[in-house]
Design an enzyme around this catalytic site. Sequence first.
Site, PDB file in Angstrom:
ATOM      1  N   TYR A  13      43.798 -10.842  -8.262  1.00 30.44           N
ATOM      2  CA  TYR A  13      44.635 -10.143  -7.289  1.00 30.44           C
ATOM      3  C   TYR A  13      45.856  -9.558  -7.996  1.00 30.44           C
ATOM      4  O   TYR A  13      46.907 -10.192  -8.123  1.00 30.44           O
ATOM      5  CB  TYR A  13      45.084 -11.084  -6.167  1.00 30.44           C
TER       6      TYR A  13
ATOM      7  N   GLY B  57      45.358 -12.631   5.426  1.00 28.88           N
ATOM      8  CA  GLY B  57      46.383 -12.009   4.614  1.00 28.88           C
ATOM      9  C   GLY B  57      47.627 -11.663   5.408  1.00 28.88           C
ATOM     10  O   GLY B  57      47.567 -11.435   6.623  1.00 28.88           O
TER      11      GLY B  57
ATOM     12  N   THR C 291      46.039 -14.098  -0.307  1.00 26.35           N
ATOM     13  CA  THR C 291      47.057 -13.282  -0.980  1.00 26.35           C
ATOM     14  C   THR C 291      46.488 -12.096  -1.754  1.00 26.35           C
ATOM     15  O   THR C 291      47.152 -11.571  -2.654  1.00 26.35           O
ATOM     16  CB  THR C 291      47.903 -14.160  -1.928  1.00 26.35           C
TER      17      THR C 291
ATOM     18  N   TYR D 124      36.835 -15.876   4.475  1.00 31.07           N
ATOM     19  CA  TYR D 124      37.836 -14.866   4.146  1.00 31.07           C
ATOM     20  C   TYR D 124      37.497 -13.568   4.867  1.00 31.07           C
ATOM     21  O   TYR D 124      36.388 -13.384   5.353  1.00 31.07           O
ATOM     22  CB  TYR D 124      37.982 -14.665   2.644  1.00 31.07           C
TER      23      TYR D 124
ATOM     24  N   LYS E 163      45.043  -3.434  15.776  1.00 36.22           N
ATOM     25  CA  LYS E 163      46.017  -2.380  15.470  1.00 36.22           C
ATOM     26  C   LYS E 163      45.372  -1.225  14.708  1.00 36.22           C
ATOM     27  O   LYS E 163      46.062  -0.331  14.240  1.00 36.22           O
ATOM     28  CB  LYS E 163      47.160  -2.964  14.624  1.00 36.22           C
TER      29      LYS E 163
ATOM     30  N   GLN F 275      53.768 -10.713  10.006  1.00 37.10           N
ATOM     31  CA  GLN F 275      52.339 -10.983   9.925  1.00 37.10           C
ATOM     32  C   GLN F 275      52.083 -12.463   9.623  1.00 37.10           C
ATOM     33  O   GLN F 275      51.146 -13.065  10.170  1.00 37.10           O
ATOM     34  CB  GLN F 275      51.700 -10.114   8.842  1.00 37.10           C
TER      35      GLN F 275
END
Length: 334
Positions: A64, A295, A27, A219, A230, A301
């Site tokens: 975050y 994420g 996140t 991660y 993309k 997503q």
Amino acid sequence: MLDTNTDQITRDIGKSGIRASAVGLGTWAIGGWMWGGTDEASSIRAVQASVDAGITLIDTAPMYGSGVAEEIVGKALKGRRDKVVLATKCGLVWHTKKGNHFFDNGDTPVHRYLGKDAIIYEVEQSLKRLGTDVIDHYITHWQDPTTPIDETMEALESLKAAGKIRSIGASNTSPEDIRAYVAAGQLDAVQEEYSMVKRDIEQSHLALCRENGVSVLSYSSLALGLLSGKMGPDRVFEGDDQRKDNPRFSQGNREKVARLMADIDAVAETHGATLAQIVIAWTLHQPGINFSLCGARDERQAAENAAAGRIRLSQDELTCISGAVETHLTDLDG
């Protein structure tokens, strides 16, 4: 079309007895910090869509967005808390100037500090923001060179005995850190950067973790979107987007990644999967990598990432993908 009848891969977090989906939701982007801001409503839907799609591991951190991501996760999990393994972190602090100065977040200095006093303070703040009474997996975010790991581990073990946390992790570690944690108590997992473009822990960490029953949570499996399929050579990064000045996102690197994606497209087509899903699946098939944190900023997503945890790659497919990685990504800049 991707086979949605295949079970989500689940794995144990070290020796904790806690089991979670091998694909986890990371996140960092939801917090907005270094990602060009956040949309709370969309982020809440992304978290909920992840849970609905079978993801049971949700990873966040106070840093975050200076608490924003934790607050969003807490709101998203109201009525769903029992469906997830909730992980958050400690050790990057702005309430004190103790420890080791790490960076400045605007005008606010951020320190790496893992003293007992800060850990006790931080866990209570995280519990409030997350709207829960227990954190399933509590992780030291960055290591503090000013505090002995024995002291840090004593604080974490006391929180576990008090029922505030259920397992202990450490992130951004050295092998020496891991040995010190293991000597001081029960370390269940480490969280480290790992992807097709950053594989150094294969040599430094993985054997050590296997020997000590420590799981590895990777991660940046999609390398901040570089490996999403993309990220074309013409993409422009603006504002505080951390990728703007990152040499790994040079046009030359993106051209190399585009050639990699062309080589693995047939594997994706076989599985009815996106290129990003194949990259995540490859990550989870690497020996010693137990979890992949990905994420998601919206529902689409989230669903895409979750589906990657249902892909089983054959040995021939893994050989093909790994060969393409060696061909195209061994000399990336950055």
